[in-house]
Scaffold this motif. Sequence first.
Motif, short mmCIF file in Angstrom:
data_model
loop_
_atom_site.label_atom_id
_atom_site.label_comp_id
_atom_site.label_asym_id
_atom_site.label_seq_id
_atom_site.Cartn_x
_atom_site.Cartn_y
_atom_site.Cartn_z
N PRO A 192 14.13 23.51 20.04
CA PRO A 192 14.58 24.34 21.16
C PRO A 192 15.99 23.99 21.64
O PRO A 192 16.71 24.88 22.11
CB PRO A 192 13.54 24.08 22.25
N LEU A 193 16.39 22.73 21.52
CA LEU A 193 17.77 22.37 21.88
C LEU A 193 18.77 23.11 21.00
O LEU A 193 19.80 23.59 21.48
CB LEU A 193 17.97 20.86 21.76
N SER A 194 18.46 23.19 19.71
CA SER A 194 19.36 23.90 18.80
C SER A 194 19.41 25.38 19.13
O SER A 194 20.45 26.04 18.97
CB SER A 194 18.92 23.68 17.34
N GLN A 195 18.30 25.93 19.61
CA GLN A 195 18.28 27.34 19.99
C GLN A 195 19.11 27.58 21.25
O GLN A 195 19.81 28.58 21.37
CB GLN A 195 16.83 27.79 20.20
N ILE A 196 19.02 26.65 22.20
CA ILE A 196 19.85 26.75 23.41
C ILE A 196 21.32 26.64 23.03
O ILE A 196 22.17 27.38 23.54
CB ILE A 196 19.47 25.64 24.41
N TYR A 197 21.62 25.73 22.12
CA TYR A 197 23.00 25.55 21.63
C TYR A 197 23.54 26.86 21.04
O TYR A 197 24.67 27.26 21.32
CB TYR A 197 23.01 24.43 20.59
N GLU A 198 22.72 27.51 20.22
CA GLU A 198 23.15 28.76 19.60
C GLU A 198 23.38 29.85 20.64
O GLU A 198 24.36 30.62 20.56
CB GLU A 198 22.10 29.22 18.59
N GLN A 199 22.50 29.92 21.64
CA GLN A 199 22.63 30.95 22.67
C GLN A 199 23.90 30.74 23.49
O GLN A 199 24.57 31.71 23.88
CB GLN A 199 21.41 30.93 23.58
N VAL A 200 24.25 29.48 23.76
CA VAL A 200 25.40 29.18 24.61
C VAL A 200 26.71 29.30 23.84
O VAL A 200 27.70 29.87 24.33
CB VAL A 200 25.27 27.77 25.22
N THR A 201 26.74 28.79 22.59
CA THR A 201 28.00 28.70 21.85
C THR A 201 28.20 29.84 20.85
O THR A 201 29.34 30.13 20.46
CB THR A 201 28.07 27.38 21.08
N GLY A 202 27.12 30.46 20.39
CA GLY A 202 27.24 31.47 19.34
C GLY A 202 27.27 30.86 17.96
O GLY A 202 27.20 31.57 16.95
N ASP A 203 27.36 29.53 17.88
CA ASP A 203 27.33 28.84 16.59
C ASP A 203 25.89 28.78 16.09
O ASP A 203 24.94 28.83 16.87
CB ASP A 203 27.91 27.43 16.76
N ALA A 204 25.71 28.66 14.78
CA ALA A 204 24.37 28.64 14.19
C ALA A 204 23.56 27.44 14.70
O ALA A 204 24.07 26.32 14.79
CB ALA A 204 24.45 28.60 12.67
N ALA A 205 22.30 27.69 15.03
CA ALA A 205 21.43 26.62 15.50
C ALA A 205 21.29 25.51 14.46
O ALA A 205 21.15 24.33 14.81
CB ALA A 205 20.05 27.19 15.85
N VAL A 433 14.18 17.56 29.91
CA VAL A 433 15.40 17.46 29.12
C VAL A 433 15.93 18.84 28.76
O VAL A 433 17.15 19.09 28.78
CB VAL A 433 15.17 16.61 27.85
N LEU A 434 15.04 19.78 28.42
CA LEU A 434 15.48 21.13 28.07
C LEU A 434 16.13 21.82 29.26
O LEU A 434 17.12 22.54 29.11
CB LEU A 434 14.29 21.96 27.58
N ILE A 435 15.59 21.59 30.45
CA ILE A 435 16.20 22.17 31.65
C ILE A 435 17.59 21.58 31.87
O ILE A 435 18.56 22.31 32.14
CB ILE A 435 15.30 21.91 32.88
N ILE A 436 17.71 20.25 31.72
CA ILE A 436 19.01 19.59 31.87
C ILE A 436 19.98 20.11 30.80
O ILE A 436 21.15 20.39 31.09
CB ILE A 436 18.85 18.07 31.75
N ALA A 437 19.50 20.26 29.57
CA ALA A 437 20.36 20.72 28.47
C ALA A 437 20.91 22.12 28.73
O ALA A 437 22.04 22.42 28.36
CB ALA A 437 19.58 20.69 27.16
N SER A 438 20.10 22.97 29.35
CA SER A 438 20.56 24.33 29.63
C SER A 438 21.82 24.31 30.49
O SER A 438 22.76 25.08 30.26
CB SER A 438 19.46 25.12 30.34
N PHE A 439 21.85 23.40 31.47
CA PHE A 439 23.04 23.28 32.33
C PHE A 439 24.17 22.55 31.63
O PHE A 439 25.34 22.95 31.71
CB PHE A 439 22.66 22.55 33.62
N VAL A 440 23.84 21.47 30.90
CA VAL A 440 24.87 20.68 30.21
C VAL A 440 25.59 21.52 29.18
O VAL A 440 26.84 21.51 29.11
CB VAL A 440 24.23 19.44 29.56
N PHE A 441 24.85 22.26 28.36
CA PHE A 441 25.48 23.08 27.31
C PHE A 441 26.37 24.15 27.94
O PHE A 441 27.43 24.48 27.40
CB PHE A 441 24.40 23.74 26.46
N SER A 442 25.96 24.69 29.07
CA SER A 442 26.73 25.76 29.70
C SER A 442 28.06 25.25 30.26
O SER A 442 29.08 25.95 30.22
CB SER A 442 25.91 26.39 30.83
#
Length: 445
Positions: A192-205, A433-442
């Motif tokens: 799920p972290l990789s999926q959040i990364y893809e949603q935020v950056t547009g780069d492949a998960a 951690v996923l909640i924190i990652a959502s803010f950190v990635f953004s």
Amino acid sequence: MAEDKNARTGLWLGGLPWWQAVICILLCLIPMYLTVQGKDGPKMVQSTTMAGTLAICFGLAVIFNEIGERVPIWNTYIGGGLLATFFGVAVLKQFNLVPEAGLDAINSFISDDANFLEMFIIMLIIGSVLSLDRDILLRSFAGYIPAILGGLLAATILGGITGAIFGIPFSDTLIKYTLPIMGGGNGAGAVPLSQIYEQVTGDAAANYYSFAIIVLTIANIFCIIASAALNALGEKVPSLTGDKKTLIRGAEELARDDEKIKTDNTDLSGALLLAFACFSVGILMSSVILPKIAGAPIHKYAYMIIFVVILAATGLVPARVRAGAKRLQSFFSGQLGIIIMVGMGADFNLGELFKAVAPSNIIMALMIVIGAIIGSAAVGYLVGFYPIDSAITAGLCMANRGGNGDLACLGAADRMDLIAYSQLSSRLGGGIVLIIASFVFSFML
């Protein structure tokens, strides 16, 4: 004094005299290496049904378990038979010493189609929670989230310092190392972290996941070794740990003595029915009623634990059924734990570990794991926990590879009774951690 005619004399393996055990092991394993011509081509002689797969698992498990329990140093400091079974099967897989059909059968039974691992975890959760005194239960769960957060904070700080030494920016350290390691494992963390990364950056998960799984794999090994080391430390310094069944300092005398309660097969049946009902509550909550909280998916095990805690706190479960649940847990963790380790070894890829031997990755993962140990132990002590048990459950079970990693760590630390806490780390802690990652990635990408 009369001689006990039933006493065990001589060398015994896997509960049998050694020569009988050797014959049984050979009979379990030989069919796996033989093939016959089927209508779709050659197929393994050994059946891939539950019985056939269990034959393979027991044949492999007894060998490595006995080795791990008898080799000096390994049996005391490295993790004994459970960890020897895990690594032994992983080595056999790496060098193609187990047929692919055999590995497929093991994986299908343990973690895929039949998913015996799920059954194992359910039984450990129901027994470990219901066997605790009500006051101990409520006090320990109330202090557990702070212990998780303490481990996460210390891992972030120590990881940041180590990253600075290697010239890695703090944002990269947090995003590429700390969050994947402390995310609650693979399926609940790295994926799920990789999926959040893809949603935020547009780069492949996959670009994020490919590195995250490498550092997580390294950290998982450190977590297992550290669990065994902490167990050894507890043997040397008993004041740092309890009876391996509870987190609260000085609460051993309050724990239920289940052996004093007489149980029969009806009580075991009642415990089974209760366990499956609680598991079904977890499924309904995570799939239909409240699948997400603050945008983070909540795992069925987390909901199951919460529901079992509520039942235990209300005192509605009869003492006989609680004792039956404890008996189920003891049987699964004691007699079937090595079977789970066979499945984990068959699913573990040593090649991933070999790819990640860059010194910087190894040191970064090690320091983050050490941070998780220190933070969770310190905060755990402040809220009334034994520091070693808090470090293992709230720290190492956050930093490993999730459910399988939890069992490996608890097995190495001889603390299977703490499975409910480890599952909270992997599930609720991973959700945090996923909640924190959502803010950190953004904000950092």
